[in-house]
Design an enzyme around this catalytic site. Sequence first.
Site: not given
Ligand code: CAA
Length: 382
Positions: A123-124, A131, A365, A367
């Site tokens: 749960a995120l 997003s 997971e 968009t």
């Molecule tokens: N692996 C490891 N670390 C990661 C990473 C990855 N893939 N992606 C980001 N990080 C780290 C970054 O390195 C950063 O760390 P540092 O500051 O130490 O460098 C930290 O995480 C923050 O990263 P960002 O600055 O990139 O964060 P952001 O706020 O700009 O967000 C984003 C990035 C890609 C937009 C992210 O928020 C995202 O993926 N959003 C979509 C969320 C999502 O997929 N939700 C689905 C939920 S699950 C679901 O659907 C329900 C279910 O049960 C299936």
Amino acid sequence: MSTATDIRDQVVELAREFARDKIEPHAAEWDRTSHFPRDVLDELGKLGFWGMCTPEEYDGMGLDNVTYLMAIEELAAADAAFAVSIGIHNAIPTTMLVKHGTPEQRERFLKPMARGEMLAGFALSEPEAGSDAASLRAQAVKDGKDWVLNGAKAWATNAGTADLMMIMARTDAPNARRGAKGISTFIVPTDTKGYKPAKPEDKMGLRASNTAGIELSDLRLPAAQLLGEEGMGFVYAMEGLDAGRLGIGAQGVGIARRAIEHCLKFTAERQQFGKPIGEFQGVQFKLADMATRTEAARALAHRAAARKDAGEDITLHASMVKLFASETAMWVTTQAIQLFGGYGYMRDFPVEKLFRDAKVTEIYEGTSEIQRLVISRALRQG
Ligand code: CAA
């Protein structure tokens, strides 16, 4: 002695037989009634499929990721809802515990998960944090040695059916809002007082999977149920999603493959203008494009899985897989409805379910827009 290829063949064959005999005959009914088939999931768990990539030392099958994706494709071709219930479990909570769990946490949670005794979810998202996952507001506050969680989560797969949820909550000071840095991951057995799943969502597709919000009210956890380091929960969630997005790619491939199989049969039988419609070049070319795109999506997914098996960072590749395979599934199922014509739009025929199931692969997971953001960021960083 069995080779890795023998094991892959056996696992994929077992998944195919299970899907054909235990899932496929019931998938339309489960979809119609939104029935979560826990008994059938349990049966698959007993065969080892709840711990496909979990190392053998933690009671898993220790499979490689390519085999895992091939098995998920088989399950998804029969019912994408079934595949996601097990895919989330195998990808996100499992990855988190394998990478960051303590020996005690692995003993208590990871092993029963792999043995098919404990179903897990993740749960995120929250109503106001989709997003922009780092803006989540559920709050965990230290009280003596315990953590006390309050807040609301949204759209969590298995929230109402899991035995265990991995929950992201803020551990920075209330209102500090340190973005990604202030988030931690908690291991929450769903029988913990204060864990309340909402009514399952009434969804367009994946109707046999359980998707629900969660109310967290004064949910008290011992310190031993914090995963890894405090403040690292966002990173753990993103690592989990890298694994999860490969699985969604395989799910898209399974949906698209099944749509093509239905179309090949239908276009060979359906007669118009005095011959089977499959004899018209317009139809043949459509099928050729559908099959080519699906094979490309599969190849991209397996290539990324092989990179993961080789220990490479796959953030970029997982997003490419998720983006391409989900858009392929949506495109292929749209073409499938068109080939079926009026029949395609009817619930009595199988392709409209595939179309409805495909849509969410472009949303959950992350968009398609978020995948494009991750890919373009990685390209700019070189
Ligand atoms: N692996 C490891 N670390 C990661 C990473 C990855 N893939 N992606 C980001 N990080 C780290 C970054 O390195 C950063 O760390 P540092 O500051 O130490 O460098 C930290 O995480 C923050 O990263 P960002 O600055 O990139 O964060 P952001 O706020 O700009 O967000 C984003 C990035 C890609 C937009 C992210 O928020 C995202 O993926 N959003 C979509 C969320 C999502 O997929 N939700 C689905 C939920 S699950 C679901 O659907 C329900 C279910 O049960 C299936």
